[in-house]
Design a protein around this motif. Structure first.
Motif, PDB file in Angstrom:
ATOM      1  N   UNK A 241       0.838  -1.210   0.000  1.00 37.74           N
ATOM      2  CA  UNK A 241       0.000   0.000   0.000  1.00 37.74           C
ATOM      3  C   UNK A 241       0.870   1.256   0.000  1.00 37.74           C
ATOM      4  N   UNK A 242       1.960   1.245   0.796  1.00 37.14           N
ATOM      5  CA  UNK A 242       2.889   2.387   0.836  1.00 37.14           C
ATOM      6  C   UNK A 242       3.576   2.544  -0.523  1.00 37.14           C
ATOM      7  N   UNK A 243       3.988   1.423  -1.125  1.00 31.31           N
ATOM      8  CA  UNK A 243       4.625   1.480  -2.454  1.00 31.31           C
ATOM      9  C   UNK A 243       3.669   2.076  -3.478  1.00 31.31           C
ATOM     10  N   UNK A 244       2.393   1.704  -3.378  1.00 34.72           N
ATOM     11  CA  UNK A 244       1.375   2.227  -4.297  1.00 34.72           C
ATOM     12  C   UNK A 244       1.241   3.743  -4.145  1.00 34.72           C
ATOM     13  N   UNK A 245       1.375   4.221  -2.900  1.00 39.31           N
ATOM     14  CA  UNK A 245       1.216   5.662  -2.633  1.00 39.31           C
ATOM     15  C   UNK A 245       2.327   6.488  -3.279  1.00 39.31           C
ATOM     16  N   UNK A 246       3.511   5.875  -3.453  1.00 41.76           N
ATOM     17  CA  UNK A 246       4.638   6.601  -4.071  1.00 41.76           C
ATOM     18  C   UNK A 246       4.863   6.083  -5.491  1.00 41.76           C
ATOM     19  N   UNK A 247       3.884   6.302  -6.355  1.00 43.78           N
ATOM     20  CA  UNK A 247       3.909   5.604  -7.646  1.00 43.78           C
ATOM     21  C   UNK A 247       4.015   6.515  -8.872  1.00 43.78           C
ATOM     22  N   UNK A 248       4.505   7.730  -8.695  1.00 38.33           N
ATOM     23  CA  UNK A 248       4.470   8.669  -9.820  1.00 38.33           C
ATOM     24  C   UNK A 248       5.568   8.521 -10.854  1.00 38.33           C
ATOM     25  N   UNK A 249       6.573   7.652 -10.591  1.00 37.47           N
ATOM     26  CA  UNK A 249       7.738   7.571 -11.472  1.00 37.47           C
ATOM     27  C   UNK A 249       7.411   7.032 -12.868  1.00 37.47           C
ATOM     28  N   UNK A 250       6.316   6.307 -12.982  1.00 41.48           N
ATOM     29  CA  UNK A 250       5.976   5.695 -14.265  1.00 41.48           C
ATOM     30  C   UNK A 250       5.667   6.719 -15.351  1.00 41.48           C
ATOM     31  N   UNK A 251       5.397   7.959 -14.957  1.00 43.03           N
ATOM     32  CA  UNK A 251       5.063   8.985 -15.950  1.00 43.03           C
ATOM     33  C   UNK A 251       6.036  10.172 -15.914  1.00 43.03           C
ATOM     34  N   UNK A 252       7.146  10.046 -15.153  1.00 41.36           N
ATOM     35  CA  UNK A 252       8.069  11.177 -14.968  1.00 41.36           C
ATOM     36  C   UNK A 252       8.727  11.600 -16.279  1.00 41.36           C
ATOM     37  N   UNK A 253       9.310  10.641 -17.019  1.00 42.49           N
ATOM     38  CA  UNK A 253       9.996  10.996 -18.269  1.00 42.49           C
ATOM     39  C   UNK A 253       9.011  11.540 -19.297  1.00 42.49           C
ATOM     40  N   UNK A 254       7.793  10.992 -19.287  1.00 40.54           N
ATOM     41  CA  UNK A 254       6.757  11.460 -20.212  1.00 40.54           C
ATOM     42  C   UNK A 254       6.340  12.901 -19.886  1.00 40.54           C
ATOM     43  N   UNK A 255       6.330  13.238 -18.585  1.00 39.79           N
ATOM     44  CA  UNK A 255       6.029  14.621 -18.177  1.00 39.79           C
ATOM     45  C   UNK A 255       7.188  15.534 -18.597  1.00 39.79           C
ATOM     46  N   UNK A 256       8.426  15.081 -18.356  1.00 38.44           N
ATOM     47  CA  UNK A 256       9.605  15.883 -18.709  1.00 38.44           C
ATOM     48  C   UNK A 256       9.697  16.114 -20.221  1.00 38.44           C
ATOM     49  N   UNK A 257       9.184  15.150 -20.999  1.00 36.23           N
ATOM     50  CA  UNK A 257       9.214  15.276 -22.464  1.00 36.23           C
ATOM     51  C   UNK A 257       8.417  16.477 -22.964  1.00 36.23           C
ATOM     52  N   UNK A 258       7.490  16.984 -22.138  1.00 39.22           N
ATOM     53  CA  UNK A 258       6.660  18.121 -22.565  1.00 39.22           C
ATOM     54  C   UNK A 258       7.334  19.472 -22.300  1.00 39.22           C
ATOM     55  N   UNK A 259       8.484  19.459 -21.603  1.00 37.50           N
ATOM     56  CA  UNK A 259       9.201  20.705 -21.261  1.00 37.50           C
ATOM     57  C   UNK A 259      10.235  21.010 -22.361  1.00 37.50           C
ATOM     58  N   UNK A 260      10.286  22.262 -22.837  1.00 39.13           N
ATOM     59  CA  UNK A 260      11.276  22.589 -23.875  1.00 39.13           C
ATOM     60  C   UNK A 260      12.702  22.458 -23.342  1.00 39.13           C
TER      61      UNK A 260
END
Length: 451
Positions: A239-258
């Motif tokens: 459950x704690x691991x699930x709460x810290x789960x944002x890494x799966x979309x980090x590079x995809x978010x960074x890809x939107x930054x110039x």
């Protein structure tokens, strides 16, 4: 001896072919959701990260604390926050480690670290389990929160409605907004979701303070047997691991930054990530600690279920949860849409059209809705998915990539830090699903399909 005209034309033909292929690749990149827009600001990164991370998981943290106990619970919460911030920094740094190239997707970084084929096999299955798993979870969370609003607001002369129908109502929103083309087009929804996450987290802990410590509160483990206590502990780790789960979309978010050589994207991305992580701490720690302090081991799998009063405030909190998981669903769905559309266009050679996008995304939303309706085991699913899929992609795969690519000196600070993260992440991956599976089996005994 002169060359024949056909021999002369070969280099020209191959050059034209290369130009055509490059042009087609450029058109596809401009059509795919991850790479079509690169004009994001640093604060986009902040609220995208909050939206991705603070989700259904925060509401399950007091219940996880009840299975972990005060000492281990506090240590695991703090350790998870520190480790995942470190691995987030690693991913942001590795996004542009090769000059002139950007790793816009998690699996692209995996291919750089582990090789063209092995990288795909290591990263893609894990990432898909995470993102599709979260979207299924959010279908259940959205439907359950809508049902909570209905049940709290309408107590007299109201017919009981199945959770199934509320999940379908929640899904109907996604049948519309899933057709927004890319990450930057869901920025407004993501901002609203981030504000809502801070709002309902604040309501959860302030309403707990208002309720006061319950009479006869008990902080001992709820399970009576040793095996029960151990398995509950394992499930709580997931459950704690699930709460810290944002890494799966980090590079995809960074890809939107110039990004330029003078101003690489890692600067604004890291700035946004730090702001996002401070907000994550403000959401997680008060909810987990105060919720457990007030209710002890009687706290529900979803803290809002333990808080029935003040009614108006709890209805508002549930409404905020619904708005938040609408945004979170989209943040996790966007990389999946990108994968599906990439396969359809690049491998199956479909033309990149609106009809193709509409069909693919509608089928995906319908699939997550169907699975969510069929298996709505809220807290048990969090433990299982958290340990099985989120622990690798969040806690230790970034560290393995770092060691493979940068090869720090043995027993140096970087080497030791990464190996500690890898060992802790592996333990989490092995132990979390064991507890989660047991919880699913216990829930399944009393569950009737489509009830």
């Amino acid at each position: 001896m002169s060359l024949s005209p056909s021999r002369k034309s070969l280099p020209l033909e191959s050059s034209l072919q290369v130009d055509e292929n490059l042009q087609r690749q450029k058109e596809i990149d401009e059509w795919l959701p991850i790479t079509s827009s690169r004009n994001a600001k640093w604060w986009y990164s902040a609220f995208h990260n909050v939206t991705a991370m603070v989700g259904a998981g925060v509401l399950g943290l007091p219940h996880a604390m009840a299975s972990l106990g005060w000492g281990p619970g506090v240590v695991i919460l703090i350790l998870s926050w520190v480790i995942t911030l470190y691995t987030l920094w690693q991913m942001i740094e590795m996004h542009e480690m090769v000059p002139g190239k950007r790793f816009d997707r998690y699996h692209e970084l995996g291919q750089q670290a582990f090789g063209e084929k092995l990288g795909l096999w290591i990263v893609v299955p894990q990432q898909l389990i995470c993102e599709v798993g979260v979207d299924i979870m959010y279908m259940v969370t959205g439907g359950t929160s809508l049902k909570n609003i209905h049940d709290l607001a309408c107590k007299k002369n109201c017919k009981s409605i199945k959770t199934t129908y509320f999940i379908m109502i929640f899904a109907s929103v996604h049948f519309v907004i899933s057709h927004l083309p890319n990450f930057n087009s869901v920025t407004g929804i993501s901002l609203a979701a981030a504000v809502m996450s801070l709002s309902y987290s604040t309501i959860a802990w302030t309403a707990s303070v208002h309720k006061g410590v319950q009479q006869g509160v008990n902080y001992s483990y709820k399970a009576s047997t040793t095996s029960g206590k151990v398995l509950d502990f394992f499930n709580a780790l997931g459950t704690v691991a699930f709460a810290y789960a944002g890494h799966n979309v980090v590079l995809e978010i960074q890809a939107t930054i110039p990004s330029t050589p003078e101003k690489p994207s890692k600067g604004p991305m890291w700035k946004g990530a730090v702001v996002g992580y401070i907000i994550v701490a403000l959401c997680y720690f008060p909810v987990a600690l105060i919720g457990y302090y007030v209710f002890g081991n009687n706290v529900e799998g979803n803290i809002l279920s333990s808080l029935q009063k003040p009614e108006g405030l709890i209805i508002a909190a549930n409404a905020f949860v619904v708005i938040h998981v609408i945004g979170s669903y989209q943040i996790y769905a966007m990389p999946v849409f990108d994968m599906i559309e990439s396969v359809l266009v690049k491998k199956m050679h479909f033309r990149p059209t609106r009809i193709l996008r509409f069909t693919a995304r509608t089928v995906y939303v319908a699939f997550t809705m169907f699975v969510g309706i069929t298996f709505p085991f809220f807290d048990a699913l969090m433990g299982f998915f958290g340990g099985f899929a989120f622990a690798p992609t969040t806690y230790f795969i970034p560290c393995v990539m770092w060691l493979t690519i940068y090869k720090p000196k043995m027993f140096s600070l970087s080497w030791c830090t990464n190996w500690i993260c890898i060992i802790l992440g592996l333990l989490l991956m092995i132990l979390g699903p064991i507890g989660g599976l047991r919880a699913i089996i216990l829930d399944a005994k009393t569950y009737k399909f489509y009830s």
